[in-house]
Design a protein around this motif. Sequence first.
Motif, PDB file in Angstrom:
ATOM      1  N   ARG A 288       8.943 -11.959  -9.716  1.00  0.00           N
ATOM      2  CA  ARG A 288       7.642 -11.313  -9.906  1.00  0.00           C
ATOM      3  C   ARG A 288       7.313 -10.544  -8.636  1.00  0.00           C
ATOM      4  NH1 ARG A 288       3.446 -12.041 -13.205  1.00  0.00           N
ATOM      5  NH2 ARG A 288       4.319 -14.005 -13.964  1.00  0.00           N
ATOM      6  N   MET A 289       6.992  -9.260  -8.805  1.00  0.00           N
ATOM      7  CA  MET A 289       6.543  -8.414  -7.710  1.00  0.00           C
ATOM      8  C   MET A 289       5.058  -8.171  -7.893  1.00  0.00           C
ATOM      9  SD  MET A 289       8.982  -5.194  -6.973  1.00  0.00           S
ATOM     10  CE  MET A 289      10.617  -5.464  -6.373  1.00  0.00           C
ATOM     11  N   THR A 290       4.294  -8.406  -6.840  1.00  0.00           N
ATOM     12  CA  THR A 290       2.879  -8.060  -6.841  1.00  0.00           C
ATOM     13  C   THR A 290       2.707  -6.982  -5.788  1.00  0.00           C
ATOM     14  OG1 THR A 290       2.312 -10.336  -7.427  1.00  0.00           O
ATOM     15  CG2 THR A 290       0.531  -8.931  -6.648  1.00  0.00           C
ATOM     16  N   ILE A 291       2.277  -5.811  -6.219  1.00  0.00           N
ATOM     17  CA  ILE A 291       2.149  -4.646  -5.353  1.00  0.00           C
ATOM     18  C   ILE A 291       0.699  -4.190  -5.347  1.00  0.00           C
ATOM     19  CG2 ILE A 291       2.859  -2.244  -4.977  1.00  0.00           C
ATOM     20  CD1 ILE A 291       5.419  -2.948  -6.597  1.00  0.00           C
ATOM     21  N   VAL A 292       0.149  -3.968  -4.155  1.00  0.00           N
ATOM     22  CA  VAL A 292      -1.186  -3.397  -4.023  1.00  0.00           C
ATOM     23  C   VAL A 292      -1.022  -1.997  -3.459  1.00  0.00           C
ATOM     24  CG1 VAL A 292      -3.439  -3.580  -2.908  1.00  0.00           C
ATOM     25  CG2 VAL A 292      -2.241  -5.655  -3.660  1.00  0.00           C
ATOM     26  N   LEU A 293      -1.654  -1.012  -4.129  1.00  0.00           N
ATOM     27  CA  LEU A 293      -1.600   0.361  -3.650  1.00  0.00           C
ATOM     28  C   LEU A 293      -2.983   0.966  -3.688  1.00  0.00           C
ATOM     29  CD1 LEU A 293      -1.155   2.990  -6.092  1.00  0.00           C
ATOM     30  CD2 LEU A 293       0.146   1.023  -6.816  1.00  0.00           C
ATOM     31  N   CYS A 294      -3.203   1.939  -2.830  1.00  0.00           N
ATOM     32  CA  CYS A 294      -4.473   2.670  -2.785  1.00  0.00           C
ATOM     33  C   CYS A 294      -4.259   4.042  -3.397  1.00  0.00           C
ATOM     34  CB  CYS A 294      -4.966   2.821  -1.351  1.00  0.00           C
ATOM     35  SG  CYS A 294      -5.642   1.324  -0.673  1.00  0.00           S
ATOM     36  N   GLY A 295      -5.268   4.498  -4.113  1.00  0.00           N
ATOM     37  CA  GLY A 295      -5.182   5.820  -4.714  1.00  0.00           C
ATOM     38  C   GLY A 295      -6.193   5.959  -5.826  1.00  0.00           C
ATOM     39  N   ASP A 296      -5.953   6.926  -6.693  1.00  0.00           N
ATOM     40  CA  ASP A 296      -6.835   7.129  -7.833  1.00  0.00           C
ATOM     41  C   ASP A 296      -6.096   6.727  -9.109  1.00  0.00           C
ATOM     42  OD1 ASP A 296      -5.049   9.232  -8.299  1.00  0.00           O
ATOM     43  OD2 ASP A 296      -6.421  10.752  -7.524  1.00  0.00           O
ATOM     44  N   ASP A 297      -6.756   6.914 -10.257  1.00  0.00           N
ATOM     45  CA  ASP A 297      -6.159   6.524 -11.535  1.00  0.00           C
ATOM     46  C   ASP A 297      -4.861   7.289 -11.813  1.00  0.00           C
ATOM     47  OD1 ASP A 297      -8.146   4.691 -12.039  1.00  0.00           O
ATOM     48  OD2 ASP A 297      -9.348   6.067 -13.248  1.00  0.00           O
ATOM     49  N   TYR A 298      -4.794   8.538 -11.375  1.00  0.00           N
ATOM     50  CA  TYR A 298      -3.591   9.348 -11.586  1.00  0.00           C
ATOM     51  C   TYR A 298      -2.400   8.752 -10.833  1.00  0.00           C
ATOM     52  CZ  TYR A 298      -0.287  13.204 -11.437  1.00  0.00           C
ATOM     53  OH  TYR A 298       0.863  13.962 -11.536  1.00  0.00           O
TER      54      TYR A 298
ATOM     55  N   MET B 130     -11.067   6.014  -2.272  1.00  0.00           N
ATOM     56  CA  MET B 130      -9.820   5.532  -2.855  1.00  0.00           C
ATOM     57  C   MET B 130      -9.999   4.116  -3.362  1.00  0.00           C
ATOM     58  SD  MET B 130      -6.382   6.658  -1.261  1.00  0.00           S
ATOM     59  CE  MET B 130      -5.977   8.255  -0.726  1.00  0.00           C
ATOM     60  N   ASN B 131      -9.391   3.840  -4.491  1.00  0.00           N
ATOM     61  CA  ASN B 131      -9.432   2.513  -5.103  1.00  0.00           C
ATOM     62  C   ASN B 131      -8.192   1.724  -4.733  1.00  0.00           C
ATOM     63  OD1 ASN B 131     -11.840   3.086  -6.524  1.00  0.00           O
ATOM     64  ND2 ASN B 131     -10.660   4.185  -8.055  1.00  0.00           N
ATOM     65  N   ARG B 132      -8.302   0.414  -4.782  1.00  0.00           N
ATOM     66  CA  ARG B 132      -7.143  -0.467  -4.587  1.00  0.00           C
ATOM     67  C   ARG B 132      -6.762  -1.022  -5.947  1.00  0.00           C
ATOM     68  NH1 ARG B 132      -7.459  -4.478   0.324  1.00  0.00           N
ATOM     69  NH2 ARG B 132      -5.260  -4.408  -0.064  1.00  0.00           N
ATOM     70  N   TYR B 133      -5.482  -0.926  -6.269  1.00  0.00           N
ATOM     71  CA  TYR B 133      -4.970  -1.426  -7.542  1.00  0.00           C
ATOM     72  C   TYR B 133      -3.893  -2.464  -7.281  1.00  0.00           C
ATOM     73  CZ  TYR B 133      -7.142   2.817  -9.372  1.00  0.00           C
ATOM     74  OH  TYR B 133      -8.032   3.801  -9.701  1.00  0.00           O
ATOM     75  N   THR B 134      -3.857  -3.481  -8.125  1.00  0.00           N
ATOM     76  CA  THR B 134      -2.816  -4.498  -8.045  1.00  0.00           C
ATOM     77  C   THR B 134      -1.950  -4.381  -9.284  1.00  0.00           C
ATOM     78  OG1 THR B 134      -4.303  -5.964  -6.820  1.00  0.00           O
ATOM     79  CG2 THR B 134      -2.347  -6.968  -7.798  1.00  0.00           C
ATOM     80  N   ILE B 135      -0.644  -4.269  -9.056  1.00  0.00           N
ATOM     81  CA  ILE B 135       0.341  -4.163 -10.132  1.00  0.00           C
ATOM     82  C   ILE B 135       1.219  -5.402 -10.087  1.00  0.00           C
ATOM     83  CG2 ILE B 135       2.344  -2.882 -11.001  1.00  0.00           C
ATOM     84  CD1 ILE B 135       1.229  -0.415  -9.529  1.00  0.00           C
ATOM     85  N   SER B 136       1.477  -5.987 -11.250  1.00  0.00           N
ATOM     86  CA  SER B 136       2.398  -7.114 -11.339  1.00  0.00           C
ATOM     87  C   SER B 136       3.576  -6.676 -12.202  1.00  0.00           C
ATOM     88  CB  SER B 136       1.710  -8.328 -11.965  1.00  0.00           C
ATOM     89  OG  SER B 136       2.589  -9.428 -11.990  1.00  0.00           O
ATOM     90  N   ALA B 137       4.777  -6.944 -11.725  1.00  0.00           N
ATOM     91  CA  ALA B 137       5.974  -6.543 -12.468  1.00  0.00           C
ATOM     92  C   ALA B 137       6.983  -7.682 -12.493  1.00  0.00           C
ATOM     93  CB  ALA B 137       6.600  -5.311 -11.828  1.00  0.00           C
ATOM     94  N   LEU B 138       7.590  -7.884 -13.646  1.00  0.00           N
ATOM     95  CA  LEU B 138       8.736  -8.780 -13.744  1.00  0.00           C
ATOM     96  C   LEU B 138       9.968  -7.917 -13.590  1.00  0.00           C
ATOM     97  CD1 LEU B 138       7.755 -11.152 -16.693  1.00  0.00           C
ATOM     98  CD2 LEU B 138       7.798 -11.669 -14.253  1.00  0.00           C
ATOM     99  N   VAL B 139      10.810  -8.281 -12.636  1.00  0.00           N
ATOM    100  CA  VAL B 139      12.003  -7.491 -12.334  1.00  0.00           C
ATOM    101  C   VAL B 139      13.221  -8.398 -12.311  1.00  0.00           C
ATOM    102  CG1 VAL B 139      10.661  -5.825 -10.971  1.00  0.00           C
ATOM    103  CG2 VAL B 139      11.752  -7.759  -9.824  1.00  0.00           C
ATOM    104  N   SER B 140      14.390  -7.800 -12.423  1.00  0.00           N
ATOM    105  CA  SER B 140      15.638  -8.566 -12.327  1.00  0.00           C
ATOM    106  C   SER B 140      15.719  -9.225 -10.957  1.00  0.00           C
ATOM    107  CB  SER B 140      16.846  -7.644 -12.505  1.00  0.00           C
ATOM    108  OG  SER B 140      16.832  -7.053 -13.773  1.00  0.00           O
ATOM    109  N   ASN B 141      16.135 -10.472 -10.942  1.00  0.00           N
ATOM    110  CA  ASN B 141      16.282 -11.212  -9.692  1.00  0.00           C
ATOM    111  C   ASN B 141      17.691 -10.983  -9.160  1.00  0.00           C
ATOM    112  OD1 ASN B 141      15.962 -12.971  -7.567  1.00  0.00           O
ATOM    113  ND2 ASN B 141      16.244 -14.806  -8.800  1.00  0.00           N
ATOM    114  N   LYS B 142      17.887  -9.807  -8.556  1.00  0.00           N
ATOM    115  CA  LYS B 142      19.191  -9.484  -7.976  1.00  0.00           C
ATOM    116  C   LYS B 142      18.999  -8.548  -6.797  1.00  0.00           C
ATOM    117  CE  LYS B 142      20.302  -5.846 -11.309  1.00  0.00           C
ATOM    118  NZ  LYS B 142      21.209  -5.412 -12.351  1.00  0.00           N
ATOM    119  N   SER B 143      20.010  -8.448  -5.974  1.00  0.00           N
ATOM    120  CA  SER B 143      19.896  -7.640  -4.768  1.00  0.00           C
ATOM    121  C   SER B 143      19.721  -6.156  -5.097  1.00  0.00           C
ATOM    122  CB  SER B 143      21.118  -7.841  -3.870  1.00  0.00           C
ATOM    123  OG  SER B 143      22.271  -7.342  -4.501  1.00  0.00           O
ATOM    124  N   GLY B 144      18.952  -5.474  -4.259  1.00  0.00           N
ATOM    125  CA  GLY B 144      18.753  -4.040  -4.401  1.00  0.00           C
ATOM    126  C   GLY B 144      17.511  -3.637  -5.178  1.00  0.00           C
TER     127      GLY B 144
END
Length: 171
Positions: free
Chosen positions: A46-56, A1-15
């Motif tokens: 800014r959300m930085t998320i690391v997940l494990c998995g494949d390209d799919y 399994m590979n580790r991927y880092t995703i960066s996302a700009l999201v609304s700064n609000k609750s929920g």
Amino acid sequence: MNRYTISALVSNKSGVLTRVAALFARRGYNIESLSVCKTEDDSLSRMTIVLCGDDYILSQMMKQMDKLIDVKKIQRMPEEAVSRELLLVKIKSDEKTRTQIFEISQIFRASVVDVSPEATILELTGKPAKLDGFVTMLMPYGIMELARTGITSISRGNDCIRNNADYKEKI
């Protein structure tokens, strides 16, 4: 399994964090690391998320996240991106062991944050592998508490999520 880092700009609000986390949970994917903070624009986080998995799995999660209204822009972070994590660790220490602990902290370039007669708190920033090695070296002394922030990441040079032509800003 590979580790991927995703960066996302999201609304700064609750929920928003709850909706993103629920998206991963519904699909049975674990978030290995999550870091969220307000950006220079008060309306965005800014959300930085690391997940494990494949390209799919990576492709599916990015597509699903992009469907969320509060996710404004999203990108996979390249390998050469600057990624760091913060570690705070409290170690048992006394007059006999304190010098050895200080020597280990100097080798890893950790900062001494607090010293008491029975414990020492150290701070270290770096790549996860460096932090893992530091913790391994400190284990024989007795780790009382440990806290890690999770990975945060940003692109090198002029490339950034805000001016990346591959990602259209949602209105």
